[in-house]
Design a protein around this motif. Structure first.
Motif, PDB file in Angstrom:
ATOM      1  N   ARG A 141       0.832  -1.205   0.000  1.00  0.00           N
ATOM      2  CA  ARG A 141       0.000   0.000   0.000  1.00  0.00           C
ATOM      3  C   ARG A 141       0.866   1.255   0.000  1.00  0.00           C
ATOM      4  NH1 ARG A 141      -5.110   1.350   4.010  1.00  0.00           N
ATOM      5  NH2 ARG A 141      -4.866   3.618   4.090  1.00  0.00           N
ATOM      6  N   GLN A 142       1.914   1.252   0.826  1.00  0.00           N
ATOM      7  CA  GLN A 142       2.809   2.404   0.879  1.00  0.00           C
ATOM      8  C   GLN A 142       3.505   2.613  -0.463  1.00  0.00           C
ATOM      9  OE1 GLN A 142       3.145   4.654   3.135  1.00  0.00           O
ATOM     10  NE2 GLN A 142       4.897   5.759   2.247  1.00  0.00           N
ATOM     11  N   MET A 143       3.895   1.509  -1.094  1.00  0.00           N
ATOM     12  CA  MET A 143       4.557   1.606  -2.390  1.00  0.00           C
ATOM     13  C   MET A 143       3.600   2.158  -3.448  1.00  0.00           C
ATOM     14  SD  MET A 143       7.328   1.194  -4.063  1.00  0.00           S
ATOM     15  CE  MET A 143       7.864   1.111  -5.766  1.00  0.00           C
ATOM     16  N   LEU A 144       2.336   1.752  -3.387  1.00  0.00           N
ATOM     17  CA  LEU A 144       1.360   2.240  -4.349  1.00  0.00           C
ATOM     18  C   LEU A 144       1.174   3.751  -4.199  1.00  0.00           C
ATOM     19  CD1 LEU A 144      -0.563   1.301  -6.600  1.00  0.00           C
ATOM     20  CD2 LEU A 144      -2.361   1.108  -4.861  1.00  0.00           C
ATOM     21  N   LEU A 145       1.138   4.231  -2.952  1.00  0.00           N
ATOM     22  CA  LEU A 145       1.006   5.671  -2.715  1.00  0.00           C
ATOM     23  C   LEU A 145       2.221   6.422  -3.261  1.00  0.00           C
ATOM     24  CD1 LEU A 145      -0.477   5.670   0.912  1.00  0.00           C
ATOM     25  CD2 LEU A 145      -1.590   6.594  -1.135  1.00  0.00           C
ATOM     26  N   GLU A 146       3.407   5.857  -3.068  1.00  0.00           N
ATOM     27  CA  GLU A 146       4.617   6.515  -3.567  1.00  0.00           C
ATOM     28  C   GLU A 146       4.620   6.551  -5.096  1.00  0.00           C
ATOM     29  OE1 GLU A 146       7.995   4.597  -1.806  1.00  0.00           O
ATOM     30  OE2 GLU A 146       7.323   5.003   0.248  1.00  0.00           O
ATOM     31  N   CYS A 147       4.145   5.495  -5.695  1.00  0.00           N
ATOM     32  CA  CYS A 147       4.059   5.475  -7.164  1.00  0.00           C
ATOM     33  C   CYS A 147       3.088   6.548  -7.653  1.00  0.00           C
ATOM     34  CB  CYS A 147       3.604   4.111  -7.647  1.00  0.00           C
ATOM     35  SG  CYS A 147       4.832   2.790  -7.457  1.00  0.00           S
ATOM     36  N   ALA A 148       1.953   6.691  -6.968  1.00  0.00           N
ATOM     37  CA  ALA A 148       0.975   7.713  -7.353  1.00  0.00           C
ATOM     38  C   ALA A 148       1.554   9.106  -7.180  1.00  0.00           C
ATOM     39  CB  ALA A 148      -0.297   7.554  -6.535  1.00  0.00           C
ATOM     40  N   ALA A 149       2.300   9.311  -6.100  1.00  0.00           N
ATOM     41  CA  ALA A 149       2.926  10.613  -5.874  1.00  0.00           C
ATOM     42  C   ALA A 149       3.935  10.918  -6.976  1.00  0.00           C
ATOM     43  CB  ALA A 149       3.609  10.638  -4.504  1.00  0.00           C
ATOM     44  N   HIS A 150       4.680   9.906  -7.390  1.00  0.00           N
ATOM     45  CA  HIS A 150       5.653  10.100  -8.471  1.00  0.00           C
ATOM     46  C   HIS A 150       4.930  10.428  -9.777  1.00  0.00           C
ATOM     47  CE1 HIS A 150       9.630   9.490 -10.384  1.00  0.00           C
ATOM     48  NE2 HIS A 150       8.901   9.093 -11.411  1.00  0.00           N
ATOM     49  N   TYR A 151       3.862   9.711 -10.054  1.00  0.00           N
ATOM     50  CA  TYR A 151       3.079   9.927 -11.273  1.00  0.00           C
ATOM     51  C   TYR A 151       2.553  11.357 -11.336  1.00  0.00           C
ATOM     52  CZ  TYR A 151      -0.933   9.466 -14.488  1.00  0.00           C
ATOM     53  OH  TYR A 151      -1.843   9.646 -15.493  1.00  0.00           O
ATOM     54  N   LEU A 152       2.052  11.866 -10.219  1.00  0.00           N
ATOM     55  CA  LEU A 152       1.456  13.201 -10.211  1.00  0.00           C
ATOM     56  C   LEU A 152       2.478  14.313  -9.974  1.00  0.00           C
ATOM     57  CD1 LEU A 152      -1.740  12.469  -8.066  1.00  0.00           C
ATOM     58  CD2 LEU A 152      -1.629  12.802 -10.539  1.00  0.00           C
ATOM     59  N   GLY A 153       3.544  14.006  -9.260  1.00  0.00           N
ATOM     60  CA  GLY A 153       4.447  15.069  -8.836  1.00  0.00           C
ATOM     61  C   GLY A 153       5.807  15.098  -9.498  1.00  0.00           C
ATOM     62  N   ARG A 154       6.093  14.102 -10.341  1.00  0.00           N
ATOM     63  CA  ARG A 154       7.415  14.066 -10.972  1.00  0.00           C
ATOM     64  C   ARG A 154       7.364  13.774 -12.472  1.00  0.00           C
ATOM     65  NH1 ARG A 154       8.882  16.388  -7.222  1.00  0.00           N
ATOM     66  NH2 ARG A 154      10.519  15.908  -5.709  1.00  0.00           N
ATOM     67  N   ASP A 155       6.464  12.902 -12.881  1.00  0.00           N
ATOM     68  CA  ASP A 155       6.503  12.426 -14.266  1.00  0.00           C
ATOM     69  C   ASP A 155       5.952  13.475 -15.223  1.00  0.00           C
ATOM     70  OD1 ASP A 155       7.586  10.265 -15.571  1.00  0.00           O
ATOM     71  OD2 ASP A 155       5.654   9.327 -15.952  1.00  0.00           O
ATOM     72  N   LEU A 156       6.744  13.807 -16.224  1.00  0.00           N
ATOM     73  CA  LEU A 156       6.364  14.815 -17.212  1.00  0.00           C
ATOM     74  C   LEU A 156       6.397  14.212 -18.611  1.00  0.00           C
ATOM     75  CD1 LEU A 156       8.508  17.798 -15.891  1.00  0.00           C
ATOM     76  CD2 LEU A 156       6.009  17.688 -15.864  1.00  0.00           C
ATOM     77  N   GLN A 157       5.536  14.718 -19.469  1.00  0.00           N
ATOM     78  CA  GLN A 157       5.540  14.339 -20.880  1.00  0.00           C
ATOM     79  C   GLN A 157       5.484  15.624 -21.697  1.00  0.00           C
ATOM     80  OE1 GLN A 157       2.372  11.701 -21.964  1.00  0.00           O
ATOM     81  NE2 GLN A 157       3.111  11.393 -24.037  1.00  0.00           N
ATOM     82  N   ASP A 158       6.531  15.878 -22.455  1.00  0.00           N
ATOM     83  CA  ASP A 158       6.644  17.132 -23.214  1.00  0.00           C
ATOM     84  C   ASP A 158       6.533  18.341 -22.289  1.00  0.00           C
ATOM     85  OD1 ASP A 158       6.834  15.702 -25.620  1.00  0.00           O
ATOM     86  OD2 ASP A 158       4.646  15.621 -25.823  1.00  0.00           O
ATOM     87  N   GLY A 159       7.117  18.214 -21.098  1.00  0.00           N
ATOM     88  CA  GLY A 159       7.130  19.327 -20.152  1.00  0.00           C
ATOM     89  C   GLY A 159       5.837  19.541 -19.397  1.00  0.00           C
TER      90      GLY A 159
END
Length: 506
Positions: free
Chosen positions: A416-434
């Motif tokens: 569960r903790q890992m899933l939350l961290e993945c979601a945080a990365h998806y929303l807060g770090r991952d960019l596509q074309d800026g």
């Protein structure tokens, strides 16, 4: 708005190039292309008819070729004679001696023909609009050369005016005439909605789509829109459209709708004077005393209304665009700003403006990026996760299987903790074309919000579990930091809260 003349020139030249028929380019001017025949045409060879095979395997003819032909070929919908008649009708709409009112009347007659036409016959009309009402390339070339020669001289201004006029296509005037008659705007919006799904398969239609989008961006500018509150007292026909167009959380019944329009709720929509009973976009708002972490109580028809005199938080929990034909025309950000101003004036106690939003792209993203996310774990975390999922070292498939039923996971579960961290990365770090990968994040962060909080089990519905393992997110609109957040996004940094930042650090 155009920021500079060079920028305008660059964009305008690009637009003009898109108008040149692809078939003419491919064949060096004879109107035929070198694309292979489609599957149905190849299958026709089994009939043994050489004539039929040739007709069906021939590449599509341009309208220029069809207008001078005698016979219809293959899959063409309108005969050359019918095509010439339709072209004449379209030309009559924009005839120089015809008044605006008469042009609109003639456009309405064409629209009536269109309504009764078959899909392929409608496509023929689109092709005529694209190929027979394009800008004059010779006139443009001359105007461009004149502008380039006049750069830096006293004649530059006049040369620019000539270049602008050369880029105005007869198609623009034609579409403007269609907008004249009472249902003309509705006709054009619906026509583009019908056109959009076919653009990938037929690049010849791109010019018409681009022209419509540009006109709609002007006609549906926020300066011409009216913000209206929708309530239980609104006309039934309008309430039915809320049910029809709700795109985030389906409205299940009239009782469900009434709950969303109760005393502690607000619903606002943008309306255009030419589409007076059709919301272009609408937002649903709940007035609360805290930021909401779950959609369930907001949709609970049995829940008692909140005392709005004590409300200090406005939660935007659903924003729905209603008109497919207006794709690419952005007014959602203006809607939120107008609603915030309206709510603040009505409820001075409101201090917090936030969303409770879905994360529609998260599950699909994690399916592709789980291996990379596991690689980020140190040995201790990897071992803990392995013990939790029953495989050491854990692979992506093991992790994804463990979180497939997220509501069954214990609060202290490493998965569960890992899933939350993945979601945080998806929303807060991952960019596509800026830009943020997630469409909803792209919208709200682009408007100056920040990623505030992830909510476990925020949407336990089948749709919520399918999209994002039941996770929802709050985006916070801090009115004092909206410009700062936009500046961060322009620099490629996604604005997040301290809580999200801690998840990103693992």
């Amino acid at each position: 708005m155009i920021n500079s003349t060079p920028e305008w020139i660059s964009r305008s030249v690009s637009r003009l190039r898109s108008v040149v028929p692809a078939a003419d380019k491919a064949a060096g001017g004879d109107g035929t292309a070198s694309k292979p025949a489609d599957k149905p045409a190849r299958a026709a060879a089994a009939d043994g008819s050489v004539t039929d095979v040739v007709a069906k395997t021939a590449v599509p003819r341009s309208t220029h070729e069809r207008l001078v032909a005698t016979l219809r070929r293959g899959q063409e919908a309108l005969s050359p004679r019918a095509l010439r008649r339709l072209l004449a009708d379209l030309q009559e709409v924009v005839a120089p001696q015809v008044s605006e009112l008469e042009g609109g009347r003639r456009a309405q007659a064409v629209a009536q023909w269109y309504t009764a036409a078959q899909p392929e016959e409608r496509r023929d009309m689109w092709l005529l609009m694209c190929e027979q009402f394009a800008p004059d390339a010779t006139r443009f070339k001359s105007a461009r050369q004149r502008y380039e020669a006049a750069a830096g001289t006293a004649e530059e201004g006049q040369a620019e005016i000539s270049l602008r006029r050369a880029l105005v296509s007869p198609r623009t005037r034609l579409l403007q005439r269609f907008a004249v008659f009472p249902e003309g705007m509705r006709f054009l919006v619906d026509m583009r909605a019908e056109l959009l799904p076919l653009l990938k398969a037929d690049k010849r239609l791109l010019a018409l789509d681009a022209e419509l989008e540009q006109l709609f961006s002007t006609w549906f500018d926020v300066a011409f829109l009216e913000l209206r509150r929708l309530s239980w007292d609104s006309p039934a026909s309008l309430l039915e459209k809320l049910i029809k167009y709700e795109a985030v959380h389906d409205i299940r019944s009239w009782a469900d709708l009434k709950n969303r329009l109760d005393s502690d709720r607000r619903c606002y929509g943008f309306f255009h004077p030419r589409l007076p009973n059709e919301p272009l976009i609408f937002v649903e708002v709940a007035l609360l005393d805290r930021i909401s972490s779950s959609i369930t109580p907001l949709l609970d028809e049995a829940a008692a209304p909140v005392d709005i005199t004590r409300a200090n938080t406005a939660i935007f929990y659903s924003i729905s665009n209603t008109q497919t034909g207006l794709r690419g025309v952005s007014f959602g950000d203006s809607l939120i700003k107008h609603v915030v101003e309206t709510l603040a004036a009505e409820f001075p106690r409101l201090r917090t403006f936030a969303t409770l939003s879905p994360i529609p792209g998260f599950r699909a993203w994690l399916g592709k990026n789980a291996p990379a996310m596991l690689e980020r774990l140190d040995d201790k975390r990897r071992a803990e996760l392995g013990r939790a999922v029953g495989f050491e070292p854990p692979q992506a498939a093991h992790f994804l299987a463990a979180v497939d039923k997220p509501l069954e996971l214990d609060a202290k579960s490493p998965a569960r903790q890992m899933l939350l961290e993945c979601a945080a990365h998806y929303l807060g770090r991952d960019l596509q074309d800026g830009k943020p990968c997630d469409a909803v994040a792209r919208f709200h962060l682009g408007n100056g919000a920040r990623v505030e909080r992830l909510n476990w089990g925020g949407d336990p519905s089948a749709k919520g579990l399918k999209q994002s393992y039941g996770l929802m997110v709050n985006y916070l609109y801090d009115l004092k930091r909206i410009d700062k957040h936009r500046a961060m996004l322009a620099q490629g940094k996604l604005p997040v809260s301290g809580e999200i930042e801690s998840l990103l650090r693992g």
